[in-house]
Structure formats: structure tokens, C-alpha cells
Design a protein around this motif. Structure first.
Motif, PDB file in Angstrom:
ATOM      1  N   ASP A   1       0.814  -1.213   0.000  1.00  0.00           N
ATOM      2  CA  ASP A   1       0.000   0.000   0.000  1.00  0.00           C
ATOM      3  C   ASP A   1       0.849   1.264   0.000  1.00  0.00           C
ATOM      4  N   GLY A   2       2.185   1.112   0.012  1.00  0.00           N
ATOM      5  CA  GLY A   2       3.068   2.266   0.035  1.00  0.00           C
ATOM      6  C   GLY A   2       3.259   2.844   1.417  1.00  0.00           C
ATOM      7  N   PHE A   3       2.976   2.064   2.444  1.00  0.00           N
ATOM      8  CA  PHE A   3       3.124   2.521   3.823  1.00  0.00           C
ATOM      9  C   PHE A   3       4.500   2.110   4.330  1.00  0.00           C
ATOM     10  N   SER A   4       5.240   3.044   4.880  1.00  0.00           N
ATOM     11  CA  SER A   4       6.587   2.791   5.390  1.00  0.00           C
ATOM     12  C   SER A   4       6.530   2.582   6.896  1.00  0.00           C
ATOM     13  N   PHE A   5       7.185   1.522   7.372  1.00  0.00           N
ATOM     14  CA  PHE A   5       7.174   1.237   8.807  1.00  0.00           C
ATOM     15  C   PHE A   5       8.427   0.468   9.208  1.00  0.00           C
ATOM     16  N   ILE A   6       8.656   0.403  10.509  1.00  0.00           N
ATOM     17  CA  ILE A   6       9.787  -0.364  11.034  1.00  0.00           C
ATOM     18  C   ILE A   6       9.321  -1.795  11.228  1.00  0.00           C
ATOM     19  N   ILE A   7      10.076  -2.722  10.698  1.00  0.00           N
ATOM     20  CA  ILE A   7       9.688  -4.130  10.770  1.00  0.00           C
ATOM     21  C   ILE A   7       9.869  -4.652  12.196  1.00  0.00           C
ATOM     22  N   ARG A   8       8.975  -5.545  12.582  1.00  0.00           N
ATOM     23  CA  ARG A   8       9.100  -6.177  13.881  1.00  0.00           C
ATOM     24  C   ARG A   8       8.732  -7.652  13.753  1.00  0.00           C
ATOM     25  N   ASP A   9       9.492  -8.466  14.416  1.00  0.00           N
ATOM     26  CA  ASP A   9       9.232  -9.904  14.507  1.00  0.00           C
ATOM     27  C   ASP A   9       9.227 -10.633  13.173  1.00  0.00           C
ATOM     28  N   GLN A  10       9.816 -10.057  12.144  1.00  0.00           N
ATOM     29  CA  GLN A  10       9.887 -10.733  10.856  1.00  0.00           C
ATOM     30  C   GLN A  10      11.298 -10.588  10.307  1.00  0.00           C
ATOM     31  N   ASN A  11      11.712 -11.552   9.508  1.00  0.00           N
ATOM     32  CA  ASN A  11      13.030 -11.497   8.893  1.00  0.00           C
ATOM     33  C   ASN A  11      12.905 -10.748   7.568  1.00  0.00           C
ATOM     34  N   SER A  12      13.694  -9.699   7.416  1.00  0.00           N
ATOM     35  CA  SER A  12      13.610  -8.890   6.195  1.00  0.00           C
ATOM     36  C   SER A  12      14.800  -9.128   5.265  1.00  0.00           C
ATOM     37  N   SER A  13      15.612 -10.147   5.530  1.00  0.00           N
ATOM     38  CA  SER A  13      16.831 -10.334   4.753  1.00  0.00           C
ATOM     39  C   SER A  13      16.568 -10.694   3.288  1.00  0.00           C
ATOM     40  N   GLY A  14      15.452 -11.305   2.967  1.00  0.00           N
ATOM     41  CA  GLY A  14      15.175 -11.691   1.589  1.00  0.00           C
ATOM     42  C   GLY A  14      14.482 -10.625   0.768  1.00  0.00           C
ATOM     43  N   LEU A  15      14.176  -9.495   1.379  1.00  0.00           N
ATOM     44  CA  LEU A  15      13.458  -8.440   0.663  1.00  0.00           C
ATOM     45  C   LEU A  15      14.406  -7.625  -0.204  1.00  0.00           C
ATOM     46  N   PRO A  16      13.936  -7.180  -1.367  1.00  0.00           N
ATOM     47  CA  PRO A  16      14.771  -6.308  -2.197  1.00  0.00           C
ATOM     48  C   PRO A  16      14.989  -4.952  -1.528  1.00  0.00           C
ATOM     49  N   ARG A  17      16.180  -4.402  -1.708  1.00  0.00           N
ATOM     50  CA  ARG A  17      16.492  -3.068  -1.190  1.00  0.00           C
ATOM     51  C   ARG A  17      16.170  -2.031  -2.260  1.00  0.00           C
ATOM     52  N   ILE A  18      15.858  -0.839  -1.818  1.00  0.00           N
ATOM     53  CA  ILE A  18      15.584   0.259  -2.751  1.00  0.00           C
ATOM     54  C   ILE A  18      16.558   1.384  -2.455  1.00  0.00           C
ATOM     55  N   GLN A  19      17.236   1.861  -3.499  1.00  0.00           N
ATOM     56  CA  GLN A  19      18.082   3.055  -3.405  1.00  0.00           C
ATOM     57  C   GLN A  19      17.346   4.168  -4.127  1.00  0.00           C
ATOM     58  N   ALA A  20      16.933   5.164  -3.353  1.00  0.00           N
ATOM     59  CA  ALA A  20      16.168   6.263  -3.937  1.00  0.00           C
ATOM     60  C   ALA A  20      16.507   7.544  -3.191  1.00  0.00           C
ATOM     61  N   PRO A  21      16.341   8.700  -3.851  1.00  0.00           N
ATOM     62  CA  PRO A  21      16.666   9.967  -3.199  1.00  0.00           C
ATOM     63  C   PRO A  21      15.678  10.363  -2.098  1.00  0.00           C
ATOM     64  N   THR A  22      14.415   9.937  -2.204  1.00  0.00           N
ATOM     65  CA  THR A  22      13.407  10.316  -1.218  1.00  0.00           C
ATOM     66  C   THR A  22      12.511   9.117  -0.913  1.00  0.00           C
ATOM     67  N   ILE A  23      11.787   9.201   0.188  1.00  0.00           N
ATOM     68  CA  ILE A  23      10.835   8.146   0.545  1.00  0.00           C
ATOM     69  C   ILE A  23       9.707   8.063  -0.489  1.00  0.00           C
ATOM     70  N   GLU A  24       9.334   9.195  -1.057  1.00  0.00           N
ATOM     71  CA  GLU A  24       8.269   9.203  -2.065  1.00  0.00           C
ATOM     72  C   GLU A  24       8.684   8.411  -3.304  1.00  0.00           C
ATOM     73  N   SER A  25       9.933   8.614  -3.751  1.00  0.00           N
ATOM     74  CA  SER A  25      10.395   7.854  -4.919  1.00  0.00           C
ATOM     75  C   SER A  25      10.585   6.387  -4.560  1.00  0.00           C
ATOM     76  N   ALA A  26      10.910   6.075  -3.305  1.00  0.00           N
ATOM     77  CA  ALA A  26      11.010   4.674  -2.870  1.00  0.00           C
ATOM     78  C   ALA A  26       9.642   4.010  -2.874  1.00  0.00           C
ATOM     79  N   ILE A  27       8.619   4.750  -2.472  1.00  0.00           N
ATOM     80  CA  ILE A  27       7.253   4.213  -2.497  1.00  0.00           C
ATOM     81  C   ILE A  27       6.805   3.982  -3.937  1.00  0.00           C
ATOM     82  N   THR A  28       7.150   4.901  -4.841  1.00  0.00           N
ATOM     83  CA  THR A  28       6.839   4.719  -6.262  1.00  0.00           C
ATOM     84  C   THR A  28       7.578   3.493  -6.808  1.00  0.00           C
TER      85      THR A  28
END
Length: 186
Positions: A78-105
Motif C-alpha cells: 500500500d506504500g506505507f513505510s514502517f519499522i519491521i518487527r518480529d519478521q526477517n527482512s533479509s530476503g526483501l529487495p532493497r531500494i536506493q532512492a533519493p526520497t521516501i516518495e520515490s522509494a514508495i513509487t
């Protein structure tokens, strides 16, 4: 009618509620309790039900599902940014972007691709003009795909699959799909 017990479902960790056993069941406001839990950034929704027969209050939480990582935070579909808890995030793709808005896009772009491609993506780089560069795992290797803008995605996926299927392309490191009718392989 009083509260006999409170059960919270849908969370991996122990959570508490402001509802106390012995409290009058009629004074338990489901919408207020749901809103209390929905303030937690990792909770997508909360549903509170009261059982008038046995006095049990059940709080059912739906957690947000992370899609990608950006600057130590995760982003859901949904494009909502949050701090992960109780889950492993190591398999998720990383995003390199200048702003959070472009990361959500970029996350929206990522979810528009086929699951086969998304599962192989290690990194999404957002360049100027909303152009994308993907680093895709192909076996033990990483292939850099210059995707360009998020147009003609279905065609670009077909071209990518056709290119990596060719035996002569077994050692490729870069593919430029910004013009999918004339791809460049290096």
C-alpha cells in the motif's frame, strides 16, 4: 456481563490491551480498541469482537506485509513505510532512492512486475526521471538490468526471459531494456 478474558490474535509478540477482566462488557468500545491497535505502524487493521455469552473479547490484528527495504524501514504494497518487527527482512529487495516518495513509487513499480522477477530482485535503484535499474539474482550471478521507465513492463519481462534463455548469454552481466525492441546485452 463482564469481560472474562482478552485474546489478541495475529501478532507474533505479546501485546496488551487496556481492557481488563472484570470490566463491564458493554463499556468495551470495539472501534476505540481497534483504533488503539491501528496506531501501531505495523498493524494494517484491527477487528474487535465481544462474546456476550462467555465474556471473551477477541482482538484480531492484520499485520502489514513488507515488500521492500528503504533506509532501514520497510514498505508494504500500500506504500506505507514502517519499522519491521518480529519478521526477517533479509530476503526483501532493497531500494536506493533519493526520497521516501520515490522509494514508495519504486515499490509500486516492483509489485507491478511478475512474481518470478520480483523474487529474483536484490536491489532497485531509482534514477532521475523515474528510470529504474534492477540488480537481479540469476543463479550465483547478479545481472544489472537498465529497465528505464516503468512502461511496456510486460514486453520487457518477455525480452528479459528470452535473453537469459539463450545459451550464448550465459555469462552476461548487463542488459539494457530501456528500449525493449532493441535490447543491449553486455
Amino acid at each position: 456481563f463482564t469481560v472474562s478474558s482478552v485474546e489478541i490474535k495475529g501478532a507474533d509478540s505479546i501485546l496488551t490491551s487496556t481492557i481488563e477482566p472484570g470490566q463491564k462488557l458493554a463499556r468495551v468500545e470495539p472501534r476505540a480498541i481497534a483504533a488503539e491497535f491501528e496506531r501501531l505502524d505495523w498493524v494494517k487493521s484491527a477487528d474487535v469482537s465481544r462474546n456476550w455469552i462467555n465474556g471473551k473479547v477477541t482482538i484480531m490484528l492484520t499485520q502489514r506485509t513488507p515488500i521492500a527495504i528503504y533506509n532501514g524501514r520497510v514498505i508494504d504494497a500500500d506504500g506505507f513505510s514502517f519499522i519491521i518487527r518480529d519478521q526477517n527482512s533479509s530476503g526483501l529487495p532493497r531500494i536506493q532512492a533519493p526520497t521516501i516518495e520515490s522509494a514508495i513509487t519504486a515499490t509500486a513499480f516492483l509489485t507491478s512486475l511478475s512474481a518470478e522477477i520480483v523474487d529474483a530482485v536484490a536491489l532497485v535503484k531509482v534514477q532521475s526521471g523515474d528510470a529504474y535499474v534492477l540488480e537481479v539474482k540469476q543463479g550465483a550471478d547478479i545481472i544489472e538490468i537498465h529497465w528505464g521507465q516503468a512502461v511496456e513492463n510486460v514486453l520487457k519481462i518477455k525480452v528479459y526471459k528470452a535473453l537469459i534463455a539463450q545459451p550464448e548469454n550465459s555469462k552476461i552481466r548487463r542488459i539494457d531494456l530501456s528500449a525493449p525492441h532493441a535490447p543491449i546485452v553486455k
